[in-house]
Design a protein around this motif. Structure first.
Motif, PDB file in Angstrom:
ATOM      1  N   UNK A  99       2.658  -6.751  -4.373  1.00  0.00           N
ATOM      2  CA  UNK A  99       3.142  -5.390  -2.917  1.00  0.00           C
ATOM      3  C   UNK A  99       2.999  -3.912  -4.020  1.00  0.00           C
ATOM      4  N   UNK A 100       2.891  -3.361  -2.425  1.00  0.00           N
ATOM      5  CA  UNK A 100       3.081  -2.207  -3.133  1.00  0.00           C
ATOM      6  C   UNK A 100       3.295  -1.324  -2.285  1.00  0.00           C
ATOM      7  N   UNK A 101       3.837   0.266  -2.365  1.00  0.00           N
ATOM      8  CA  UNK A 101       4.403   1.342  -1.974  1.00  0.00           C
ATOM      9  C   UNK A 101       2.922   1.730  -1.324  1.00  0.00           C
ATOM     10  N   UNK A 102       2.822   2.298  -0.848  1.00  0.00           N
ATOM     11  CA  UNK A 102       1.462   2.620  -0.105  1.00  0.00           C
ATOM     12  C   UNK A 102       0.389   3.558  -0.837  1.00  0.00           C
ATOM     13  N   UNK A 103       1.476   4.046  -1.389  1.00  0.00           N
ATOM     14  CA  UNK A 103       0.890   5.448  -3.051  1.00  0.00           C
ATOM     15  C   UNK A 103       0.554   4.498  -3.650  1.00  0.00           C
ATOM     16  N   UNK A 104       0.790   3.350  -3.812  1.00  0.00           N
ATOM     17  CA  UNK A 104       0.268   2.779  -4.556  1.00  0.00           C
ATOM     18  C   UNK A 104       0.745   1.908  -6.143  1.00  0.00           C
ATOM     19  N   UNK A 105       2.531   2.204  -6.180  1.00  0.00           N
ATOM     20  CA  UNK A 105       3.420   2.241  -7.102  1.00  0.00           C
ATOM     21  C   UNK A 105       3.759   0.691  -6.729  1.00  0.00           C
ATOM     22  N   UNK A 106       3.367  -0.479  -8.045  1.00  0.00           N
ATOM     23  CA  UNK A 106       3.708  -1.458  -8.180  1.00  0.00           C
ATOM     24  C   UNK A 106       5.506  -1.881  -7.363  1.00  0.00           C
ATOM     25  N   UNK A 107       5.404  -2.656  -7.037  1.00  0.00           N
ATOM     26  CA  UNK A 107       6.994  -3.285  -6.502  1.00  0.00           C
ATOM     27  C   UNK A 107       7.282  -4.538  -6.841  1.00  0.00           C
TER      28      UNK A 107
END
Length: 166
Positions: A99-107
């Motif tokens: 699951x990623x933030x729309x910017x690609x940052x992994x959550x």
């Protein structure tokens, strides 16, 4: 063709596709093909400078299932994937699910038959492995159950925290 009380578009040739065509800037394009050799599969033409998309307005839903079970939509502010039936919602992959933030940052990351990792601001904070769990940072708990015999860096019988007896 009018069939009873409805307008009917029909391909009478076996496996012959049905095309929806139009004029785009002076050029004829096929906007939609219904592939009759594949059960009427809808194929949207993206053209040279477009992407394949199905556009729905805010609050319009992509609804799947005989009982409208799976619903995907945007309400103008938030986006939703709803399992509105009686079952569960499963996200499946052969290798990993992230699951990623729309910017690609992994959550959140989960590897098949492997670790699950939780992130805060793209930094790993909790990671599982075959030997247990690793936490990066401070752990705050309202209670603890277990002997604690294998805990390291802890003095036996000592209470830790803001109200601790030192």
């Amino acid at each position: 063709k009018i069939d009873s009380s409805r307008f009917k578009i029909q391909s009478i040739i076996s496996d012959a596709d049905i095309l929806f065509a139009g004029n785009d800037g002076g050029s004829e394009i096929t906007a939609l093909t219904l592939d009759m050799s594949n059960g009427g599969q809808a194929i949207f033409n993206k053209g040279a400078s477009f992407q394949d998309h199905v556009y729905l307005q805010d609050n319009d839903k992509l609804v799947l299932g005989n009982s409208d079970d799976l619903q995907i939509y945007h309400n103008g502010s938030e986006s939703f994937i709803d399992e509105a039936g009686t079952g569960g919602l499963y996200i499946r992959a052969n290798d990993r699910v992230e699951i990623h933030k729309y910017t690609g940052e992994v959550m959140i990351g989960a590897v098949a038959d492997g670790e699950v990792t939780l992130y805060h601001n793209n930094a790993i904070k909790l990671a599982t492995s075959s030997s247990g769990v690793t936490v990066t940072g401070t752990v705050a708990a309202t209670s603890f159950t277990g002997s604690g015999a294998n805990l390291t860096g802890i003095v036996a019988g000592r209470t830790y925290g803001a109200t601790a007896n030192t």
